[in-house]
Motif scaffolding. Sequence first.
Motif, PDB file in Angstrom:
ATOM      1  N   UNK A 149       0.654  -1.134   0.093  1.00 55.42           N
ATOM      2  CA  UNK A 149       0.068  -0.081   0.036  1.00 55.42           C
ATOM      3  C   UNK A 149       0.841   1.112  -0.077  1.00 55.42           C
ATOM      4  N   UNK A 150       1.799   1.185   0.741  1.00 52.63           N
ATOM      5  CA  UNK A 150       2.905   2.425   0.695  1.00 52.63           C
ATOM      6  C   UNK A 150       3.402   2.531  -0.558  1.00 52.63           C
ATOM      7  N   UNK A 191       2.568  -2.409  -7.677  1.00 46.98           N
ATOM      8  CA  UNK A 191       2.214  -2.722  -6.422  1.00 46.98           C
ATOM      9  C   UNK A 191       0.609  -2.843  -6.364  1.00 46.98           C
ATOM     10  N   UNK A 192      -0.002  -2.102  -7.587  1.00 42.45           N
ATOM     11  CA  UNK A 192      -1.370  -2.330  -7.480  1.00 42.45           C
ATOM     12  C   UNK A 192      -1.931  -3.720  -8.017  1.00 42.45           C
ATOM     13  N   UNK A 193      -1.360  -4.189  -8.878  1.00 45.00           N
ATOM     14  CA  UNK A 193      -1.351  -5.367  -9.646  1.00 45.00           C
ATOM     15  C   UNK A 193      -0.904  -6.530  -8.170  1.00 45.00           C
ATOM     16  N   UNK A 217     -10.548  -2.509  -4.712  1.00 45.72           N
ATOM     17  CA  UNK A 217     -10.733  -1.168  -3.777  1.00 45.72           C
ATOM     18  C   UNK A 217      -9.445  -0.272  -4.040  1.00 45.72           C
ATOM     19  N   UNK A 218      -8.207  -0.699  -3.781  1.00 46.18           N
ATOM     20  CA  UNK A 218      -7.025   0.176  -3.914  1.00 46.18           C
ATOM     21  C   UNK A 218      -6.462   0.185  -5.132  1.00 46.18           C
ATOM     22  N   UNK A 256      -7.284  -7.387 -13.472  1.00 47.24           N
ATOM     23  CA  UNK A 256      -8.476  -7.139 -12.644  1.00 47.24           C
ATOM     24  C   UNK A 256      -9.584  -7.768 -13.310  1.00 47.24           C
ATOM     25  N   UNK A 257      -9.775  -8.165 -14.515  1.00 49.56           N
ATOM     26  CA  UNK A 257     -10.959  -8.848 -15.265  1.00 49.56           C
ATOM     27  C   UNK A 257     -12.183  -7.942 -15.094  1.00 49.56           C
ATOM     28  N   UNK A 258     -13.249  -8.570 -14.674  1.00 48.03           N
ATOM     29  CA  UNK A 258     -14.788  -7.834 -14.690  1.00 48.03           C
ATOM     30  C   UNK A 258     -14.476  -6.659 -13.628  1.00 48.03           C
ATOM     31  N   UNK A 259     -13.692  -6.733 -12.457  1.00 48.53           N
ATOM     32  CA  UNK A 259     -13.643  -5.768 -11.602  1.00 48.53           C
ATOM     33  C   UNK A 259     -13.008  -4.430 -12.172  1.00 48.53           C
TER      34      UNK A 259
END
Length: 658
Positions: free
Chosen positions: A483-484, A497-499, A509-510, A539-542
């Motif tokens: 998250x940092x 990091x997001x992946x 969400x993040x 992320x696919x459907x997200x």
Amino acid sequence: MLDHSGRADLIDRVDWASLNHAYGPATDVPGRLRDLVSGDGEVRRAALVDLYGNVLHQGSVYDATLACVPFLLAVVADACTPGRAEVVALLGEICDSLNDFPEEFAATPWPGDGGEVFVRLLADPDPQIRLEAARAVATCRDDSGTVMSVLRRRLGEEANPAVRVGLAEAVRALAPYMPDVADVREVDGEGGPDMADATSVRRWLAEVAAGDRDPKVRGEAVSCLVEWVPESLPAGVVPAALGVELTEWLVERLSDGLGDRVAERLELITALLRDPDPGRRLMVMEPAAALVDGWRGDYRRLAALLGTQLSHPDPQLAAAAAVTLHSFGRLAAPAADDLAAYVAAGPREGRPRLDQHFGWITVWPDHPPMTGYALVALAGLRDERALPAVRWALEREDPPKDIGRVLGSMGPVAAGLVPVVRRRLHDLAGGEQRAGLVRALGEFGEAAAAAVPELLALPGDLDVVTTLGRIGPSAQPAVPALRRALESDDPHLAVAAATALWRIEQDAGRALPLLARHLAEADHDRPGVATVVAAVAELGPAAAPLAGRLREWLDARSPDVRWRAAVALWRATADARSALPVLLDAWEGHVACRLPAARVFAEMGAAAGAAVPALRAEQARIRRHQPGQEGGTDTIAPDEDLRAACADALRRIGETAP
């Protein structure tokens, strides 16, 4: 001394003082020419040495050289003159040198009927003269069609084995100068239209290569075809080649020349691998590696046959087979048992020499050690029998530079070595070894969960972040650090990091806000857009809330961004109608998109019916996609994955894969 008034006049009427050779005025040449017809063999030999040294010095030609020719022709035409064979050879050398200086002597006609003299001498009673005449007549490039016709006839009539080889060598030398269109004349009853053009000569050489009674003549025919027209070798050239004396160069050129004729290349390589002579087996190691690397095919029998070479008593042959199998990647599977036995019997440390075992690791004199070829090959097959040697190499104080790549190639099979990897992450002070071990843990997936503390203790670079994501939900302790990392000034690290967070938490969400921001801020000239779009696809459907922005990127200037956006849009929305045309357009010009596109076509099923022609064309392709092509793959494995993905897509679309 033999001397005829006519021949003497050919010397005396020349103003030799006005001519030059390599050492100045040619005033010494008349004496050398007269000595050339001496009844004393030693005198003749001395004269030849002098003439080669001055009028033909190191292959150079002078005005004095040309002035010698009429006399030399008269000498060889007189059957009563001793030493004629040596004079024919000298004339041939002069003629060959003139070919090397076409512009300098373009305005100077050849003095006499040299070509016709050489042709007539092909029927001389003296076999040595016939042999030298064959070599000399090969220099008559301007009349190649006529000369080739003569050579064919003489080859059929000649009984002397040495002269027949000389005639074949002449054919080989003259063939590249054959006209595409017939251009022949008759020379003293010789000549004719049968060898009038290059096509006729190629057809005849194929017959000679396949059926001449002399293996050396067949070898010359094969060599000629390989050197001259490697791209259009005739059928049956491989059996012909196997019956002749081969060189490593000839075998490589023959295999390359056969090109897409994979079955014939395999015929050549496998036949030589079964030859009793280890030297002939060695000749095909590089051609075998080049074939498998560049062309698709069924190589199971070849790999198995290479495996048997590992137990050969010749250490050079065994080592070369190990190197070749190493280049096969996963296609070396039929040799797994042989590789395991070879590794088990080998030393722990070897040297980079082809006449001995490379060992579990190869110690180089001027750079870090590397894992031995056979062990790399066995580990790449995910064979548990590689584990003891890999463990030893990993625990070594100075592990091989490529230990991480080798360990990672074993995947979860090597997960039992995670405790050792954890210790080495503490021990190693950075460098390629430690970075490679970090990437290897990513190949283990969830089985590497125990190493999360060690990964978090390292600088949070791109390798570490990516590996944490590949470990998946078991890397939950890394979430705060990841998250940092979302706030990093390095966009690549933030996207990674997001992946990773998505893979660990399965909660967009993040990840989604960060990826949305990067997409919103991106423009066509900003590097790294393709990386962001690829992360969205994870992320696919997200990622459905980003569909509008993804549709905009379907028209991006970069083709790499366009096809990645199409993949992401399909995964987010299942909109085949929008994604399919973009993927098909990219398929034609960008090889890198084909594997992910084929996988998307499989997911689309019947909706990807328009992709069937492209998938079938890929399945029918003989050559692999090579480095250097735009976006091309760089190993055998991705190309094999592409073939499998195309077959899977065709099945799921409802077509039968070939």
